[in-house]
Design a protein around this motif. Structure first.
Motif, PDB file in Angstrom:
ATOM      1  N   GLU A  16       0.829  -1.204   0.000  1.00 58.97           N
ATOM      2  CA  GLU A  16       0.000   0.000   0.000  1.00 58.97           C
ATOM      3  C   GLU A  16       0.868   1.260   0.000  1.00 58.97           C
ATOM      4  OE1 GLU A  16      -2.488  -0.374   3.382  1.00 58.97           O
ATOM      5  OE2 GLU A  16      -3.868  -1.822   2.441  1.00 58.97           O
ATOM      6  N   LEU A  17       1.948   1.234   0.784  1.00 54.07           N
ATOM      7  CA  LEU A  17       2.851   2.383   0.823  1.00 54.07           C
ATOM      8  C   LEU A  17       3.525   2.610  -0.534  1.00 54.07           C
ATOM      9  CD1 LEU A  17       4.550   1.955   4.331  1.00 54.07           C
ATOM     10  CD2 LEU A  17       2.926   3.720   3.620  1.00 54.07           C
ATOM     11  N   ARG A  18       3.924   1.521  -1.184  1.00 57.54           N
ATOM     12  CA  ARG A  18       4.540   1.642  -2.509  1.00 57.54           C
ATOM     13  C   ARG A  18       3.563   2.245  -3.517  1.00 57.54           C
ATOM     14  NH1 ARG A  18       9.359  -0.996  -3.382  1.00 57.54           N
ATOM     15  NH2 ARG A  18      10.046  -2.435  -1.729  1.00 57.54           N
ATOM     16  N   GLU A  19       2.309   1.800  -3.471  1.00 56.16           N
ATOM     17  CA  GLU A  19       1.309   2.317  -4.400  1.00 56.16           C
ATOM     18  C   GLU A  19       1.036   3.796  -4.125  1.00 56.16           C
ATOM     19  OE1 GLU A  19      -1.399   2.408  -7.521  1.00 56.16           O
ATOM     20  OE2 GLU A  19       0.163   0.943  -6.971  1.00 56.16           O
ATOM     21  N   HIS A  21       3.116   5.854  -2.745  1.00 59.05           N
ATOM     22  CA  HIS A  21       4.323   6.574  -3.157  1.00 59.05           C
ATOM     23  C   HIS A  21       4.349   6.776  -4.673  1.00 59.05           C
ATOM     24  CE1 HIS A  21       8.455   7.908  -3.212  1.00 59.05           C
ATOM     25  NE2 HIS A  21       8.773   6.926  -4.029  1.00 59.05           N
ATOM     26  N   ARG A  22       3.933   5.742  -5.416  1.00 57.00           N
ATOM     27  CA  ARG A  22       3.905   5.846  -6.871  1.00 57.00           C
ATOM     28  C   ARG A  22       2.923   6.921  -7.324  1.00 57.00           C
ATOM     29  NH1 ARG A  22       1.004   4.268 -11.050  1.00 57.00           N
ATOM     30  NH2 ARG A  22      -0.561   3.263  -9.705  1.00 57.00           N
ATOM     31  N   LEU A  23       1.748   6.976  -6.712  1.00 55.30           N
ATOM     32  CA  LEU A  23       0.756   7.995  -7.062  1.00 55.30           C
ATOM     33  C   LEU A  23       1.255   9.396  -6.718  1.00 55.30           C
ATOM     34  CD1 LEU A  23      -2.503   6.197  -5.859  1.00 55.30           C
ATOM     35  CD2 LEU A  23      -1.698   6.480  -8.222  1.00 55.30           C
ATOM     36  N   ASP A  24       1.939   9.522  -5.575  1.00 52.72           N
ATOM     37  CA  ASP A  24       2.495  10.822  -5.193  1.00 52.72           C
ATOM     38  C   ASP A  24       3.533  11.290  -6.192  1.00 52.72           C
ATOM     39  OD1 ASP A  24       0.887  10.998  -2.985  1.00 52.72           O
ATOM     40  OD2 ASP A  24       2.389  10.213  -1.585  1.00 52.72           O
ATOM     41  N   LEU A  25       4.376  10.372  -6.687  1.00 51.11           N
ATOM     42  CA  LEU A  25       5.403  10.732  -7.662  1.00 51.11           C
ATOM     43  C   LEU A  25       4.786  11.191  -8.984  1.00 51.11           C
ATOM     44  CD1 LEU A  25       8.199   8.023  -7.186  1.00 51.11           C
ATOM     45  CD2 LEU A  25       8.262  10.431  -6.543  1.00 51.11           C
ATOM     46  N   GLU A  26       3.681  10.562  -9.371  1.00 48.74           N
ATOM     47  CA  GLU A  26       3.011  10.952 -10.612  1.00 48.74           C
ATOM     48  C   GLU A  26       2.459  12.371 -10.516  1.00 48.74           C
ATOM     49  OE1 GLU A  26       0.090   8.046 -11.476  1.00 48.74           O
ATOM     50  OE2 GLU A  26       1.525   6.516 -12.161  1.00 48.74           O
ATOM     51  N   LYS A  27       2.040  12.776  -9.328  1.00 50.93           N
ATOM     52  CA  LYS A  27       1.492  14.123  -9.148  1.00 50.93           C
ATOM     53  C   LYS A  27       2.577  15.164  -8.889  1.00 50.93           C
ATOM     54  CE  LYS A  27      -2.740  12.251  -7.058  1.00 50.93           C
ATOM     55  NZ  LYS A  27      -3.548  12.187  -5.812  1.00 50.93           N
ATOM     56  N   ILE A 216      12.622   6.953  -3.471  1.00 48.47           N
ATOM     57  CA  ILE A 216      12.409   5.518  -3.269  1.00 48.47           C
ATOM     58  C   ILE A 216      13.343   4.925  -2.223  1.00 48.47           C
ATOM     59  CG2 ILE A 216      11.625   5.204  -5.633  1.00 48.47           C
ATOM     60  CD1 ILE A 216      14.314   3.980  -6.303  1.00 48.47           C
ATOM     61  N   TRP A 217      14.329   5.706  -1.762  1.00 49.11           N
ATOM     62  CA  TRP A 217      15.244   5.165  -0.750  1.00 49.11           C
ATOM     63  C   TRP A 217      14.532   4.671   0.506  1.00 49.11           C
ATOM     64  CZ3 TRP A 217      19.605   9.342  -1.332  1.00 49.11           C
ATOM     65  CH2 TRP A 217      20.500   8.909  -2.305  1.00 49.11           C
ATOM     66  N   PRO A 218      13.513   5.387   1.027  1.00 50.48           N
ATOM     67  CA  PRO A 218      12.868   4.877   2.261  1.00 50.48           C
ATOM     68  C   PRO A 218      12.232   3.505   2.082  1.00 50.48           C
ATOM     69  CG  PRO A 218      12.295   7.185   1.886  1.00 50.48           C
ATOM     70  CD  PRO A 218      12.966   6.686   0.639  1.00 50.48           C
TER      71      PRO A 218
END
Length: 220
Positions: A16-19, A21-27, A216-218
């Motif tokens: 869930e955290l990865r998903e 994080h991915r959505l945050d990066l897209e925005k 993505i380091w964390p």
């Protein structure tokens, strides 16, 4: 493993955290979140510089010493007068030339949020102007030096010169037709600034890489 297995719950939480994080990066773009993007950029650059300095201090002592000695020697040459002054000025001219075209490449790659493309604004017109002038004058030895190009608040010396100032044409043509200068002769006259600009565009791709890597380091 049971439904209450802690390792299973941790796996779901990480997914869930990865998903998220991915959505945050897209925005995360310079236009939608400029302050947050700039903050991550500063953070990534600071972290990269800090790690580089620590690496050099721990594993590159001799490199650090030689760099300090080289810079000190360079400052001494600039500050003192003498026969070397002409060579120092020549070196500074080459340095400004290289820095100018590399900086334009970086600016083009980053875009600065405005779609800035310095090939269209600077490098392309420079190549076109040089080619037109070479065809008009029938020769390619127009530059006084390799750094005799368009630079900040400075036009090349050959741009406004009359063709008679360069001497008789080297490449001639039949009456009523334009001078035909081979591409292999023109290319070496403009390839150095094109290569420097290309290096700058490659360097301009590093900040997004560092921002993504820092993000993505964390989770690694």
């Amino acid at each position: 493993m049971g439904a209450g297995d802690p390792s299973s719950s941790n796996g779901v939480l990480v997914s869930e955290l990865r998903e998220k994080h991915r959505l945050d990066l897209e925005k995360l773009t310079l236009t939608t979140q400029p302050f947050r993007t700039f903050k991550f950029f500063i953070f990534a650059c600071t972290l990269y510089v800090k790690r580089s300095v620590l690496y050099i201090l721990t594993k590159g002592v001799w490199f650090t010493i030689l760099t300090v000695l080289f810079l000190s020697f360079g400052l001494l040459l600039i500050a003192t007068d003498g026969p070397h002054e002409k060579h120092v000025q020549e070196f500074l001219s080459y340095s400004k030339f290289a820095l100018w075209w590399v900086a334009l490449g970086v600016a083009s790659s980053i875009g600065l949020g405005s779609g800035l493309h310095t090939f269209v604004l600077y490098l392309g017109p420079h190549i076109a102007l040089f080619t037109i002038k070479a065809v008009q004058c029938g020769r390619i030895d127009l530059k006084t030096a390799p750094y005799d190009t368009i630079q900040l608040k400075r036009a090349p010396s050959w741009l406004e010169k009359d063709c008679a100032a360069f001497g008789p044409p080297v490449f001639t043509s039949a009456p009523g037709s334009i001078v035909n200068i081979p591409l292999s002769k023109l290319l070496p006259q403009v390839q150095l600034e094109a290569i420097l600009w290309g290096i700058g565009t490659a360097l301009g791709e590093l900040p997004p890489y560092f921002i993504s890597r820092a993000g993505i380091w964390p989770f690694m």
